[in-house]
Every structure is written in structure tokens, then in C-alpha cells.
Design a protein around this motif. Structure first.
Motif, PDB file in Angstrom:
ATOM      1  N   TYR A  14       0.841  -1.208   0.000  1.00  0.00           N
ATOM      2  CA  TYR A  14       0.000   0.000   0.000  1.00  0.00           C
ATOM      3  C   TYR A  14       0.870   1.251   0.000  1.00  0.00           C
ATOM      4  CZ  TYR A  14      -3.193   3.535   1.855  1.00  0.00           C
ATOM      5  OH  TYR A  14      -3.921   4.680   2.055  1.00  0.00           O
ATOM      6  N   CYS A  16       3.817   1.551  -1.122  1.00  0.00           N
ATOM      7  CA  CYS A  16       4.491   1.656  -2.423  1.00  0.00           C
ATOM      8  C   CYS A  16       3.521   1.977  -3.558  1.00  0.00           C
ATOM      9  CB  CYS A  16       5.243   0.367  -2.721  1.00  0.00           C
ATOM     10  SG  CYS A  16       6.648   0.120  -1.628  1.00  0.00           S
ATOM     11  N   GLY A  17       2.241   2.147  -3.264  1.00  0.00           N
ATOM     12  CA  GLY A  17       1.284   2.566  -4.282  1.00  0.00           C
ATOM     13  C   GLY A  17       0.280   1.517  -4.688  1.00  0.00           C
ATOM     14  N   THR A  19      -2.904  -1.320  -4.246  1.00  0.00           N
ATOM     15  CA  THR A  19      -4.247  -1.234  -3.670  1.00  0.00           C
ATOM     16  C   THR A  19      -4.453  -2.360  -2.674  1.00  0.00           C
ATOM     17  OG1 THR A  19      -5.167  -2.518  -5.475  1.00  0.00           O
ATOM     18  CG2 THR A  19      -5.239  -0.129  -5.716  1.00  0.00           C
ATOM     19  N   TYR A  41       1.197  10.850   5.110  1.00  0.00           N
ATOM     20  CA  TYR A  41       1.596  10.951   3.701  1.00  0.00           C
ATOM     21  C   TYR A  41       3.012  11.517   3.581  1.00  0.00           C
ATOM     22  CZ  TYR A  41       1.974  13.520  -0.711  1.00  0.00           C
ATOM     23  OH  TYR A  41       2.425  14.058  -1.888  1.00  0.00           O
ATOM     24  N   ARG A  44       5.693   9.041   4.932  1.00  0.00           N
ATOM     25  CA  ARG A  44       5.903   7.923   4.011  1.00  0.00           C
ATOM     26  C   ARG A  44       6.751   8.337   2.818  1.00  0.00           C
ATOM     27  NH1 ARG A  44      -0.267   5.858   4.187  1.00  0.00           N
ATOM     28  NH2 ARG A  44      -0.114   4.829   6.197  1.00  0.00           N
ATOM     29  N   TYR A  88      -3.094  13.924  -4.465  1.00  0.00           N
ATOM     30  CA  TYR A  88      -2.663  12.554  -4.196  1.00  0.00           C
ATOM     31  C   TYR A  88      -3.731  11.782  -3.427  1.00  0.00           C
ATOM     32  CZ  TYR A  88      -0.045   8.720  -2.114  1.00  0.00           C
ATOM     33  OH  TYR A  88       0.359   7.492  -1.689  1.00  0.00           O
ATOM     34  N   TYR A  91      -6.553  10.879  -5.704  1.00  0.00           N
ATOM     35  CA  TYR A  91      -6.131   9.809  -6.610  1.00  0.00           C
ATOM     36  C   TYR A  91      -6.158   8.452  -5.904  1.00  0.00           C
ATOM     37  CZ  TYR A  91      -2.867   6.729  -9.010  1.00  0.00           C
ATOM     38  OH  TYR A  91      -2.281   5.640  -9.597  1.00  0.00           O
ATOM     39  N   ARG A  92      -5.621   8.394  -4.683  1.00  0.00           N
ATOM     40  CA  ARG A  92      -5.593   7.129  -3.950  1.00  0.00           C
ATOM     41  C   ARG A  92      -6.995   6.661  -3.597  1.00  0.00           C
ATOM     42  NH1 ARG A  92      -0.664   4.996  -1.966  1.00  0.00           N
ATOM     43  NH2 ARG A  92      -2.042   3.261  -1.574  1.00  0.00           N
ATOM     44  N   LYS A  95      -8.414   5.221  -6.739  1.00  0.00           N
ATOM     45  CA  LYS A  95      -7.731   3.967  -7.061  1.00  0.00           C
ATOM     46  C   LYS A  95      -8.280   2.805  -6.238  1.00  0.00           C
ATOM     47  CE  LYS A  95      -3.074   2.170  -7.655  1.00  0.00           C
ATOM     48  NZ  LYS A  95      -1.645   2.462  -7.543  1.00  0.00           N
TER      49      LYS A  95
END
Length: 125
Positions: A14, A16-17, A19, A41, A44, A88, A91-92, A95
Motif C-alpha cells: 500500500y 508503495c502505491g 491497492t 503521507y 511515508r 494525491y 487519486y488514492r 484507485k
């Protein structure tokens, strides 16, 4: 939405991007919109970045030279990271299949309270 928390491997993915499963949507929502979301955020992003940038301290020469090279990369990156925090988070959320408008629920509720207070004080409410 469940409040299940991810295991360490899922959490690393998660960060590292990646889902998480839909069953962890509640955790994702709290992570991206709950108290301390901006702090998490930035941490990280900042911690791995500082580890990599600390390699500049190994450059031969005065220590301030390596620190200056670190700062030339770190400061603009953090400026843009702070400026794009909202983008960001939206976007998350998208996603993970959540509504991106949830990123600013607190700001909208705060604005509604201010608007109501304004209207009451000026005889409109």
C-alpha cells in the motif's frame, strides 16, 4: 466497509502505491482522510527519500557540500509534495474504488458551519 487492518506485507505494498482488498476500504478511508492523514503521507515520502539522499553525504569533500546537494533535491520535492497532497489523496481514494470527494469532507463541513454562522449573524438564517 470493514475496519480490518492490513498485514505488514499488504501495508508495504500500500505504501508503495498498491491497492488493498475492498474489505479494507474503511482502513484506507481513515488513512487518507482521517486525523493525521497529511502527516502520514509526508512521513511515508520523506523517510525513504532521506535514506536515499543521505548517500550524498558520502561524496568526498566538505560535509556541507553533501548537505547542500541533499537540500537541492529535498526542498523542492517536499514543496511539491505538500502542494499536491490533496490531489494525491483524491487519486488514492479513486484507485481504491472510493469517492474522491471524500478527500475534502472535513473542509466542506467546516465551510458549511462557517456559512451558517455568517447567515445567523447577518439575519438570513
Amino acid at each position: 466497509m470493514s475496519d480490518r487492518t492490513p498485514n505488514p506485507l499488504q501495508r508495504l505494498r500500500y505504501i508503495c502505491g498498491g491497492t488493498l482488498p475492498e474489505s479494507m476500504s474503511g482502513w484506507v478511508l481513515n488513512d487518507l482522510t482521517g486525523p493525521g492523514a497529511a502527516r502520514r503521507y509526508l512521513l511515508r515520502l520523506m523517510i525513504p527519500l532521506l535514506v536515499v539522499l543521505s548517500l550524498f553525504l558520502l561524496v568526498p569533500g566538505p560535509l556541507w557540500m553533501g548537505g547542500a546537494m541533499m537540500a537541492l533535491i529535498f526542498l523542492p520535492l517536499m514543496f511539491f509534495a505538500i502542494a499536491l497532497t490533496y490531489v494525491y489523496r483524491r487519486y488514492r481514494l479513486a484507485k481504491h474504488g472510493l469517492d474522491p470527494a471524500l478527500a475534502d469532507v472535513a473542509a466542506r463541513s467546516r465551510a458549511a458551519l462557517e456559512r451558517d454562522a455568517y447567515e445567523r449573524s447577518h439575519g438570513r438564517g
